[in-house]
Design an enzyme around this catalytic site. Structure first.
Site, short mmCIF file in Angstrom:
data_model
loop_
_atom_site.label_atom_id
_atom_site.label_comp_id
_atom_site.label_asym_id
_atom_site.label_seq_id
_atom_site.Cartn_x
_atom_site.Cartn_y
_atom_site.Cartn_z
N LYS A 22 1.01 -1.29 -0.01
CA LYS A 22 0.09 -0.07 0.12
C LYS A 22 0.81 1.38 0.03
O LYS A 22 0.63 2.30 -0.82
CB LYS A 22 -0.99 0.08 1.25
CG LYS A 22 -1.65 1.34 1.60
CD LYS A 22 -2.30 1.39 2.60
CE LYS A 22 -1.76 1.46 4.04
NZ LYS A 22 -1.47 3.08 4.25
N ASN A 23 1.78 1.28 0.86
CA ASN A 23 2.74 2.40 1.05
C ASN A 23 3.68 2.54 0.02
O ASN A 23 4.32 3.68 -0.16
CB ASN A 23 3.17 2.60 2.33
CG ASN A 23 1.99 2.77 3.62
OD1 ASN A 23 0.91 3.13 3.30
ND2 ASN A 23 2.73 2.53 4.82
N ARG A 91 -4.96 10.81 4.18
CA ARG A 91 -3.81 11.86 4.38
C ARG A 91 -2.72 11.84 3.12
O ARG A 91 -2.30 12.83 2.82
CB ARG A 91 -2.94 11.62 5.65
CG ARG A 91 -3.60 11.49 6.66
CD ARG A 91 -2.68 11.38 7.76
NE ARG A 91 -1.55 12.10 7.65
CZ ARG A 91 -1.37 13.26 7.38
NH1 ARG A 91 -2.39 14.04 7.73
NH2 ARG A 91 -0.36 14.03 7.02
N CYS A 115 -5.10 12.72 12.26
CA CYS A 115 -5.54 11.52 12.12
C CYS A 115 -5.67 10.82 13.78
O CYS A 115 -4.96 11.44 14.48
CB CYS A 115 -5.29 10.54 11.01
SG CYS A 115 -3.43 9.82 11.67
N ARG A 120 0.17 14.72 12.33
CA ARG A 120 0.63 14.68 10.96
C ARG A 120 0.89 15.75 10.02
O ARG A 120 0.19 15.98 8.91
CB ARG A 120 -0.36 13.59 10.10
CG ARG A 120 -0.79 12.29 11.00
CD ARG A 120 0.34 11.20 11.07
NE ARG A 120 0.62 10.65 9.79
CZ ARG A 120 -0.15 9.60 9.45
NH1 ARG A 120 -1.16 9.15 9.77
NH2 ARG A 120 0.45 9.28 8.21
N PRO A 121 1.51 16.73 10.63
CA PRO A 121 1.72 17.83 9.83
C PRO A 121 2.21 17.87 8.57
O PRO A 121 2.94 16.64 8.29
CB PRO A 121 2.72 18.93 10.83
CG PRO A 121 3.59 17.94 11.74
CD PRO A 121 2.35 16.64 11.74
N VAL A 122 2.34 18.63 7.70
CA VAL A 122 3.16 18.85 6.35
C VAL A 122 4.13 19.93 6.00
O VAL A 122 4.32 20.15 4.91
CB VAL A 122 2.13 18.63 5.12
CG1 VAL A 122 1.39 17.46 5.29
CG2 VAL A 122 1.20 19.86 5.25
N ASP A 123 4.51 20.45 7.19
CA ASP A 123 5.47 21.47 7.14
C ASP A 123 6.58 21.28 6.34
O ASP A 123 7.24 22.16 5.43
CB ASP A 123 5.88 22.11 8.57
CG ASP A 123 6.50 20.90 9.35
OD1 ASP A 123 5.78 20.01 9.59
OD2 ASP A 123 7.44 21.04 9.81
N GLN A 124 7.12 20.17 6.72
CA GLN A 124 8.34 19.92 5.86
C GLN A 124 8.31 19.75 4.41
O GLN A 124 9.02 20.14 3.65
CB GLN A 124 9.01 18.25 6.11
CG GLN A 124 9.10 18.23 7.74
CD GLN A 124 10.45 19.43 7.98
OE1 GLN A 124 11.47 19.15 7.49
NE2 GLN A 124 10.04 20.25 8.92
N ASP A 303 4.78 0.95 11.82
CA ASP A 303 3.67 0.56 11.45
C ASP A 303 3.69 -0.98 11.88
O ASP A 303 2.58 -1.73 11.91
CB ASP A 303 3.64 0.37 9.90
CG ASP A 303 3.40 1.68 9.19
OD1 ASP A 303 3.34 1.92 8.20
OD2 ASP A 303 3.10 2.69 10.32
N ILE A 325 7.84 7.73 16.91
CA ILE A 325 7.34 8.42 15.58
C ILE A 325 5.92 9.20 15.71
O ILE A 325 6.23 10.63 15.40
CB ILE A 325 7.41 7.32 14.42
CG1 ILE A 325 8.61 6.49 14.23
CG2 ILE A 325 7.00 8.05 13.01
CD1 ILE A 325 9.81 7.10 13.82
N ARG A 395 -8.32 -0.45 4.68
CA ARG A 395 -7.58 0.57 4.23
C ARG A 395 -6.31 -0.09 3.76
O ARG A 395 -5.67 0.30 2.69
CB ARG A 395 -7.48 1.68 5.18
CG ARG A 395 -8.76 2.29 5.65
CD ARG A 395 -8.41 3.73 6.16
NE ARG A 395 -7.17 4.49 5.42
CZ ARG A 395 -6.79 5.78 5.83
NH1 ARG A 395 -7.09 6.19 6.86
NH2 ARG A 395 -6.00 6.41 5.17
#
Ligand code: EPZ
Length: 416
Positions: A22-23, A91, A115, A120-124, A303, A325, A395
């Site tokens: 999936k990933n 996400r 979530c 789960r920020p996306v600043d990077q 995971d 993490i 999922r």
């Protein structure tokens, strides 16, 4: 909503197949946006998140067709908007940001929001793309990004981020000049994305290490590509052999990419070896507790944290799990306690004391890997465990009950 009824207590024996990752498939599918020709993907798992991605790609002007784990994609006239009602369910939709900016210089992507497992920020992602010339503003919950072409840059991530590395890697393939990405995520799924992009003509070096160098090219061609096997699904099956005292041949199980998990299970007393047909996992005696700290690859994968905790619940002695993490990835703990596990949480550390037995009860899935953990515990619990809200499970696991029943489990999927 469906739920699973699991009658525990049977030993799993036989061969079980691992599906496509999936990933790896999710970023690779978003990479289709970069291409100027049709693409065929094979070994694409039949999962909710995959179909969400295919729907989103259709909305973005990249129509895809899915049939028996093959995806045919034909990039067309691209559109810039990834709508909130899709992004909030997955996400990983933020992975369309880099490709859209690289191709059409514009992107309107709903902020994914948090979530169950964390903010789960996306600043990077945004900081790196800004260094390449993109400008962002936030408006009504949407990230609006614009650029007049992306330029290569030297970018160092504050932490190894899988999605951040993937977004910037994809953007860099069509940027002008050289991009150097430092402190990258080294996950095998990042490597699979890079290999797919190289297959399409991208010039990428260093993927799998902390430093990736990309020479931008003017266009990327369509091709065909097989997605790598899912190492987390495979690890979940190894944990199923462990918790049921079973003997499983996990066909298609990546061995090197699961080394941290395999070493831990061997340390607990499992016999795990590579064979020509796949990885054989045998548990022929009680397991001992162990300690786990989740870390970026090649450390122990976050995971697999919930899954190994289920195994620890029935292992002899004490175990400790430190989740380094994500800030809230212990949602499975209280549900495992409902089944009789002895687990105490303090901050990001869980202390587990092995118990003699677990007893089936109704439990609630909260996120993808937590639900896998509850299924594993149900396989070993005495009596029937009812796992509710298994849309979380669907999922990331393709009909897990069919695969487990084929090796001796007794699981029924019923409408809630
Ligand atoms: C990917 O999520 C996976 N998802 C996750 O798998 C996995 O748990 C995670 O990597 C870590 O291995 C997919 O690949 C689709 P990150 P991602 O960016 O990319 C922080 C599953 O169960 N961070 O590597 O979102 C972040 O908060 C899912 O299959 C920032 O602070 O994870 C986290 O603490 C769950 N700013 C850490 O980095 C950013 O801009 C690692 O996150 C990005 C991340």
């Amino acid at each position: 909503m469906d739920k699973l009824l699991i009658e525990g207590g049977t030993r799993l024996e036989g061969a079980i197949d691992v599906g496509g990752s999936k990933n790896a498939a999710l970023p690779i599918l978003f990479g289709t946006i970069l291409l100027d020709g049709p693409m065929t993907f094979t070994n694409v798992p039949n999962l909710r998140d995959i179909h969400t991605t295919l729907t989103l790609l259709g909305i973005l002007g990249c129509p895809c067709a899915y049939d028996s784990r093959v995806v045919r994609a034909a990039p067309g006239q691209l559109k810039a908007e990834a709508p909130y009602d899709l992004v909030r369910t997955m996400r990983a939709s933020v992975l369309c940001l880099g490709p859209l900016l690289a191709r059409i210089g514009e992107a309107r992507v709903a902020l994914p929001g948090g979530c169950a497992i964390g903010a789960r920020p996306v600043d990077q992602h945004l900081k790196g793309l800004e260094k390449m010339g993109a400008h962002f503003e936030l408006e009504s919950g949407y990230i609006l990004g614009r650029c007049n072409g992306l330029k290569g840059a030297h970018i160092t991530f504050d932490m190894p981020t899988v999605g951040g590395t993937e977004n910037l890697l994809m953007a860099a393939t069509l940027a002008e000049g050289e991009t150097v990405l430092e402190n990258c995520a080294r996950e095998p799924e990042v490597v699979d994305l890079a290999e797919f992009l190289r297959h399409c003509g991208a010039r990428i070096e260093g993927h799998g290490s902390s430093t990736i160098t990309v020479q931008g090219v003017s266009s990327l061609r369509g091709s065909s590509y097989a997605v790598m096997p899912d190492r987390i699904e495979a690890g979940t099956f190894l944990a199923a052999a462990a918790i049921t005292g079973g003997d499983l041949l996990v066909r298609g199980c990546p061995y090197d990419e699961l080394e941290a998990v395999i070493l831990k299970l061997q340390g607990m007393g499992m016999r795990i070896e590579q064979t020509p047909e796949g990885v054989r996992a045998v548990c022929d005696g009680p397991l001992n507790g162990t300690d786990v700290k989740t870390q970026p690859y090649p450390g122990f994968p976050t995971d697999m944290q919930a899954q190994i905790m289920a195994v620890m619940a029935l292992a002899r002695g004490a175990s400790m799990v430190e989740e380094r993490i994500f800030e809230n990835r212990f949602m499975h703990v209280l549900e495992l306690v409902r089944l009789g596990a002895d687990i105490r949480v303090s901050g990001r550390t869980a202390m587990i004391r092995g118990v003699e037995r677990l007893t089936g009860a109704p439990v609630m899935a909260s996120d993808l890997r937590a639900s896998a953990s509850l299924v594993l515990a149900g396989l070993a619990a005495h009596g029937v465990t009812e796992v509710q809200r298994i849309y979380h499970l669907d999922r990331g696991y393709e009909r897990i009950e069919d695969k487990l029943n084929a090796v001796g489990a007794r699981i029924r999927r019923v409408k809630d």
